[in-house]
Scaffold this active site. Sequence first.
Site, PDB file in Angstrom:
ATOM      1  N   LYS A   1       0.942  -1.288  -0.164  1.00 52.17           N
ATOM      2  CA  LYS A   1       0.090   0.212  -0.058  1.00 52.17           C
ATOM      3  C   LYS A   1       0.878   1.465   0.110  1.00 52.17           C
ATOM      4  O   LYS A   1       0.417   2.102  -0.579  1.00 52.17           O
ATOM      5  CB  LYS A   1      -1.320  -0.118   0.977  1.00 52.17           C
ATOM      6  CG  LYS A   1      -2.169  -1.003   1.032  1.00 52.17           C
ATOM      7  CD  LYS A   1      -3.387  -0.900   2.333  1.00 52.17           C
ATOM      8  CE  LYS A   1      -4.310  -2.233   1.713  1.00 52.17           C
ATOM      9  NZ  LYS A   1      -5.001  -1.519   3.059  1.00 52.17           N
TER      10      LYS A   1
ATOM     11  N   ASP B   1     -10.711   2.055   1.492  1.00 51.76           N
ATOM     12  CA  ASP B   1     -11.509   0.934   3.046  1.00 51.76           C
ATOM     13  C   ASP B   1     -11.604   1.843   3.675  1.00 51.76           C
ATOM     14  O   ASP B   1     -12.854   0.929   4.455  1.00 51.76           O
ATOM     15  CB  ASP B   1      -9.945   0.978   3.589  1.00 51.76           C
ATOM     16  CG  ASP B   1      -8.902  -0.501   2.831  1.00 51.76           C
ATOM     17  OD1 ASP B   1      -9.928  -1.235   2.641  1.00 51.76           O
ATOM     18  OD2 ASP B   1      -7.668  -0.660   2.897  1.00 51.76           O
TER      19      ASP B   1
HETATM   20  P1  NDP Z   1      -0.366  -3.182   9.726  1.00 46.55           P
HETATM   21  O1  NDP Z   1       0.638  -4.674   9.712  1.00 46.55           O
HETATM   22  O2  NDP Z   1      -0.479  -1.950   9.240  1.00 46.55           O
HETATM   23  O3  NDP Z   1      -0.761  -2.570  11.191  1.00 46.55           O
HETATM   24  C1  NDP Z   1      -1.168  -3.424  12.249  1.00 46.55           C
HETATM   25  C2  NDP Z   1      -2.061  -3.441  13.710  1.00 46.55           C
HETATM   26  O4  NDP Z   1      -1.440  -4.331  14.812  1.00 46.55           O
HETATM   27  C3  NDP Z   1      -0.744  -2.810  14.453  1.00 46.55           C
HETATM   28  O5  NDP Z   1      -1.009  -1.340  14.870  1.00 46.55           O
HETATM   29  C4  NDP Z   1       0.003  -3.187  15.177  1.00 46.55           C
HETATM   30  O6  NDP Z   1       0.368  -2.443  16.446  1.00 46.55           O
HETATM   31  C5  NDP Z   1      -1.484  -4.080  15.788  1.00 46.55           C
HETATM   32  N1  NDP Z   1      -0.803  -5.273  16.048  1.00 46.55           N
HETATM   33  C6  NDP Z   1       0.036  -6.156  16.094  1.00 46.55           C
HETATM   34  N2  NDP Z   1      -0.488  -7.723  16.599  1.00 46.55           N
HETATM   35  C7  NDP Z   1      -0.652  -7.328  17.433  1.00 46.55           C
HETATM   36  C8  NDP Z   1      -0.443  -8.276  18.584  1.00 46.55           C
HETATM   37  N3  NDP Z   1      -0.444  -9.407  18.342  1.00 46.55           N
HETATM   38  N4  NDP Z   1      -2.129  -7.399  19.001  1.00 46.55           N
HETATM   39  C9  NDP Z   1      -1.579  -5.998  19.601  1.00 46.55           C
HETATM   40  N5  NDP Z   1      -1.568  -5.768  18.130  1.00 46.55           N
HETATM   41  C10 NDP Z   1      -1.269  -6.036  17.406  1.00 46.55           C
HETATM   42  O7  NDP Z   1      -1.343  -4.130   8.963  1.00 46.55           O
HETATM   43  P2  NDP Z   1      -2.799  -3.602   8.630  1.00 46.55           P
HETATM   44  O8  NDP Z   1      -2.739  -2.017   9.604  1.00 46.55           O
HETATM   45  O9  NDP Z   1      -2.863  -3.441   6.942  1.00 46.55           O
HETATM   46  O10 NDP Z   1      -4.228  -4.373   8.528  1.00 46.55           O
HETATM   47  C11 NDP Z   1      -4.868  -4.506  10.558  1.00 46.55           C
HETATM   48  C12 NDP Z   1      -5.765  -5.870   9.750  1.00 46.55           C
HETATM   49  O11 NDP Z   1      -6.826  -4.837   9.352  1.00 46.55           O
HETATM   50  C13 NDP Z   1      -5.688  -7.071   9.302  1.00 46.55           C
HETATM   51  O12 NDP Z   1      -6.159  -8.147  10.141  1.00 46.55           O
HETATM   52  C14 NDP Z   1      -6.407  -6.949   7.933  1.00 46.55           C
HETATM   53  O13 NDP Z   1      -6.457  -8.041   7.250  1.00 46.55           O
HETATM   54  C15 NDP Z   1      -7.486  -6.243   7.969  1.00 46.55           C
HETATM   55  N6  NDP Z   1      -8.328  -5.267   7.040  1.00 46.55           N
HETATM   56  C16 NDP Z   1      -9.401  -5.735   7.174  1.00 46.55           C
HETATM   57  C17 NDP Z   1      -9.792  -5.525   5.594  1.00 46.55           C
HETATM   58  C18 NDP Z   1     -11.098  -5.487   4.563  1.00 46.55           C
HETATM   59  O14 NDP Z   1     -11.451  -5.021   4.050  1.00 46.55           O
HETATM   60  N7  NDP Z   1     -11.600  -6.414   6.116  1.00 46.55           N
HETATM   61  C19 NDP Z   1      -9.055  -3.844   5.225  1.00 46.55           C
HETATM   62  C20 NDP Z   1      -7.779  -4.132   5.879  1.00 46.55           C
HETATM   63  C21 NDP Z   1      -7.248  -4.879   6.526  1.00 46.55           C
HETATM   64  P3  NDP Z   1       2.064  -2.319  17.167  1.00 46.55           P
HETATM   65  O15 NDP Z   1       1.735  -1.032  15.654  1.00 46.55           O
HETATM   66  O16 NDP Z   1       2.022  -2.424  17.696  1.00 46.55           O
HETATM   67  O17 NDP Z   1       3.031  -2.994  15.982  1.00 46.55           O
END
Ligand code: NDP
Length: 274
Positions: free
Chosen positions: A66, A103
Amino acid sequence: MTDRYAVFGNPIGHSKSPRIHKAFAEQTAQTLRYDAIEAPKADFAGAWQAFVDAGGRGANVTVPFKQDAYSLAQVLSPRAQRAGAVNTLMLGRDGKLYGDTTDGVGLVRDLQAHAAPLAGVRVLLLGAGGASRGVIEPLLEAGIASLTIANRTVAKAEELALLFADRGEVAGCGFDAAEGPFDLVINATSASLAGDLPPLPDKTFTADGLAYDMMYGAEPTVFLRWAAAHGARTVDGLGMLIEQAAESFWLWRQVRPDTAPLRESLRRELSQHS
Ligand code: NDP
């Protein structure tokens, strides 16, 4: 040459986007081809160019491209600029490459489809990654009363909140400091992928609160199970996926598909594979 579209990701094998866009094309009688393309992680631009040379007109872009798509686009929509990410690319008639993000619209439309009120509600947004960033602007535009962004890495939530501070009551914090109760809690972390639950206080939801997990699957996520146990109504992200796809389809083809039939059939297919 048939107009070509695709979703770019890595990995991309399990993407539902080809299935969704083929259904939209059939329903609206549009002639197009839509594929899933696994681009090399280090060469998104090269993969895009090869696609354009083969008749590519537009694409959806998912993890981890992205930001690459954002850098590659020559003209960014205001909402893509604000989100700092692009999930939809399209070649304009002027030959320029346009970047947008759908999104956030997808989330808001799905919430509306579930009759979830947004005007005046208190929202807790979990996560400060790309998905979280992309939905903030449309949520604020829908008239929510306040937005609390909570993240595992607290500084990222605080930075994100600062970016939108001029737009209303927006604050950033850690999970345990999210002071509820909230009318709507959106899980935009990828914690559910690993079966993890963000450690939220017990009093997170109002009496008629709604929990939304952007992740979806045959079974409710650990977050949705926890929310249901705390009295909240629950919705997963399948509808968001379909609605963001419909918005991309509209941007490319200027035709808006009806998402209702696909919502039903994809839900049925998901439950059959449980
Ligand atoms: P990113 O990798 O950009 O961000 C991940 C986020 O999750 C960060 O804030 C991270 O925190 C947090 N995180 C990861 N693991 C954990 C954990 N074990 N406990 C707590 N927090 C955690 O991912 P995206 O933002 O791109 O995607 C996030 C989710 O949204 C995904 O599951 C994706 O599949 C879903 N999604 C769904 C869409 C849909 O159309 N339904 C569209 C877009 C996304 P930290 O900053 O501390 O690392």
